[in-house]
Scaffold this active site. Sequence first.
Site, PDB file in Angstrom:
ATOM      1  N   HIS A  90      -5.650  25.508   0.354  1.00  0.00           N
ATOM      2  CA  HIS A  90      -4.206  25.574   1.048  1.00  0.00           C
ATOM      3  C   HIS A  90      -3.293  26.029   0.135  1.00  0.00           C
ATOM      4  CE1 HIS A  90      -1.112  24.891   4.178  1.00  0.00           C
ATOM      5  NE2 HIS A  90      -0.593  24.122   3.159  1.00  0.00           N
ATOM      6  N   ASP A 132       0.206  27.170  -0.320  1.00  0.00           N
ATOM      7  CA  ASP A 132       1.661  27.399   0.218  1.00  0.00           C
ATOM      8  C   ASP A 132       2.216  28.677  -0.264  1.00  0.00           C
ATOM      9  OD1 ASP A 132       1.693  25.091   2.047  1.00  0.00           O
ATOM     10  OD2 ASP A 132       2.378  23.954   0.342  1.00  0.00           O
ATOM     11  N   ASP A 152      -0.602  22.105   8.136  1.00  0.00           N
ATOM     12  CA  ASP A 152       0.609  21.653   7.525  1.00  0.00           C
ATOM     13  C   ASP A 152       1.873  21.943   7.894  1.00  0.00           C
ATOM     14  OD1 ASP A 152       1.380  20.047   5.370  1.00  0.00           O
ATOM     15  OD2 ASP A 152       1.722  21.465   4.288  1.00  0.00           O
ATOM     16  N   HIS A 196       6.134  27.623   6.569  1.00  0.00           N
ATOM     17  CA  HIS A 196       6.677  26.319   6.878  1.00  0.00           C
ATOM     18  C   HIS A 196       7.242  25.352   5.564  1.00  0.00           C
ATOM     19  CE1 HIS A 196       2.122  25.600   5.450  1.00  0.00           C
ATOM     20  NE2 HIS A 196       2.829  24.895   4.940  1.00  0.00           N
TER      21      HIS A 196
END
Length: 1003
Positions: free
Chosen positions: A246, A248, A358, A561
């Site tokens: 993951h 970001d 997420d 996000h």
Amino acid sequence: MFNFFEERDHKILSFKDTIQSKIFEPISDLEVEAYTSKEPLSYPERTTGDRVVLQPGEKWGDLFDCAWFHFTGSVPSEGCAEKIVLLIDVNGEACVFDDEGNPVRGLTNGSSIYERIHGEPAKKVLQFNDCGKEGQKVDIWVDAGCNDLIGELSKDGTLEQAQIAVCHENIRSLYYDYWILCELSCVLDKNSARYSRIMKVLFDSMNILQTFNDEEIDKARQILAVEVNRKNADPCLTLSAAGNAHIDLAWLWPIRETIRKAARTFSTVLELMDRYPDYVFGSSQPQLYLWVKEAYPKLYDRIKAKVAEKRWELHGGMWVESDVNMPNGESLIRQFLYGKRFWQSEFGMDTEMLWLPDTFGYSAALPQIMKICGVRYFMTQKLAWNSVNKFPHYTFDWEGIDGSTVLTHILPEETYISHAGPRAISKVEDNYAQKNVSDRALLLYGIGDGGGGPGAEHLERLERLKNLQGVPPVKQEFSEEFFKKIDRDDLDYPRWRGELYLEKHQGTYTSQAKNKKYNRFLEVKLRDLELLASIASLYGFEYPQQKIDEIWKEVLLYQFHDVLPGSSIKRVHDESLQRYEIMIDEVEGLTQGLLQDISGNIGASGTENPVMVFNSLSWERDEWVKLGQDWANVNASAMGWKIEEFGKKIPEFAEFKATQLLLENDALKVEFSQDGSIKSVWDKFNEFEAIRKGEKANVLKLYTDNGDAWDIQTEYRCLPVEYFKLENSKAYKDGPCVVLEQNYVYNKSRILQKIILTQGSSRMDFETTVDWHEKHKMLRSEFPVDILAEQATCDIQFGSIKRPTHKNTSWDEAKFEICAHKYVDISQNERGVALLNDCKYGYRVFDNIIDINLLRSPDFPGKDADQGRHTFVYSLYPHKGDHIEGGVIRASYELNMPLTVKSLPDKKQDLASSLSFLTVDNENIVIETVKKAQDSNDIIVRLYEATGSNCRTVLSSEMPVKDAWLVDGLENDLQKIDVQASGIVLDVKPWEIKNIKLNLTKV
């Protein structure tokens, strides 16, 4: 009291650390030089930084500094015929490059701040030679960032380790055998035979390992093998395991660092794939792949090869892992449009999954948006973070407001960064509520959030967990394969209808208000630009497709996000604001250019002081508009333009009153208290009082806000409340408006609020300018309306939802802060009151109070959040009936999408003086988007039913329609539609989105 058996078991389990310490044997130090810089340098530029020679323990940089490390040395005689590795840890993230300047392996410092329950983040072992030769040279270049996985400075930016070492492969294999049984023992019933046998072999092997010579190691492995190889017979549950990282795109590090994180992570994946044939990996976000393609083209080619080999899965259909609370409906469709087109053009592949592990809650509009964009499956885990109620399902059918359903799987381990050990697998089995229905669950493993991905340790564990008695078997496979296996008609999954509200992170509806304002503004302005460009293209003007696509993709990037929700560091938000301003200028420039092209060809004979009034909404509008100092009451054609005359004298309005304690027009009579608050709003059109008697509205309250960017403390209303104090005010008339201008002050902050009533309108606007200099404070305004209702209507993408105004259940109480777009409305049968806004999303609705969250000022992770100047508008709108009869939907659009007024130049007059490009004959229908098709000159029209009703409408155009097709959200043809003389007849279901492609005759 001393317990012999507990002490023995502790010793057995701890012995794995002793084994691990024997795997690598350092035999020589490496020489280290580094070339430091503040920003990244390319491989050809690697020696242009400031040179420093380093020893372990010496400092090389501060947070987010960069360096090219040069490690040199030679293999000593002790490494002859041994497997040689390099142990490198710079207390930062790093990536090894080959001689041609291509990334080949990522490195991560062991001191990274990371929850060790999910595994060790360190990646410091670099494979060098399976059979070392004395004197063999080491000469490698490593690009490093002085930050750990989550953007922290580790050990003050010092060099940790740089050594040549022997890797003892037999001890390494022994370690994973011993480790897997230790982990398994932790989840077994201590009275079971399996547990007893495992503890026996662990004890026996521990006792054998005294000197760790080859004979001892072989014998210990033979003893352990009996239990390591013990299989399940006929499992009821199997786990599908997929490697992931993951990443970001921005969070506790700037976007420029994300690009390097991708290189580190993806090169590590490829290196491990060469060593572990069962390893499959997946990653989402086409934006990330585009960055890799541009910055590291050969690495990108290697990724494409693994995708073609079906070793690498393309996760999710969105351009980025977007927030899905605050972007408007068109933004969410564009996420899929650009995302899936990228997968198709670059890899020749599509995906049927939405991948949002997420994101902070999920809009009830999303299932329909997914379905029209070819997405059937949805994966997340965030609802496991609920602070009040445990979400009851893990595999279920999620139904949106229109009835569309998507098969949804919430990761039962409740994390996307599993360490892939027996305890993780056992947690999946324990949690999985649908194990009575489904024989499959999904497990995602690998170091994540800041990237990193799986390490060799994950893959060694999974090799031993294929079918290990005591836990469900695990198969490495693609996530989409998992979904296809559970997507069976005979399985009776539960159904959840409506939004997937996250009982956490409600502060993100308000944090970093400028980002939210600019996002809303660009969504609106891009909509106007695309409509105008579509019309202009039919008159022979160029449609700026490439530039529009570029701007859209960057807008979608900042909807990630942790950016739009306001939960990134200051640098991320500062840099995004700079880019927003540039994009706004670009959109305005394109729009003004098209307006100039069109207005220069519009006929306006016989009109003094003619102006072009452009209306982007799908209904006619009668409104007052201002150009310079002049006002005019205009009638604007739907989705087009009309020539109106300016300069006429504005009549006197007998109803107008403007004092410091009273504003009145023909629609509203508003009374104020001495402190500036509102004590009465009388709706003259509908004859009712909007504010509950004895209460005050628009009191500018300051609450103590000790939360961070994500979370508002639930008890904030229990703390002492402070207020902005009215300093002075003045009332005046401005053309068709009466205005009360109020100046408020608190501490170092000031508010200028213009409260405006306009002739003919029931909308009371609060044009607000705030000079904000508070820390850990939250600015809110509330309106205690005189309405009794159990539910409020909240605007979302392509529709609205009902939310409770009470706390009957824990599910109701958990919604102490809610997200809404352009309005929130509370209505009785005969009357109601709505609160509209032009850039706000956070609300509290309880009993009769609509409370809007205007500003917050947390200090983490973004320092000095929202300090400075803010401008925004919110509006009180009393009305008859419910929000549908009262016209709330249209009023909210009109606030956000004002009419555009442009003076006409003295040029040729080829175009008509008015044009209504597109219209619909049913008030329930809203045309949301008009744009050129991506792959043709046809026009795409996206409309939706906005009230929750079945209806029939006729879509018509003043330009001849040659052909029409029903298309999906990706603009693929579904079926041809008949074009009748009156237009295109459409039957539309409640909340349904219709996508129409029109082939229009050019003028």
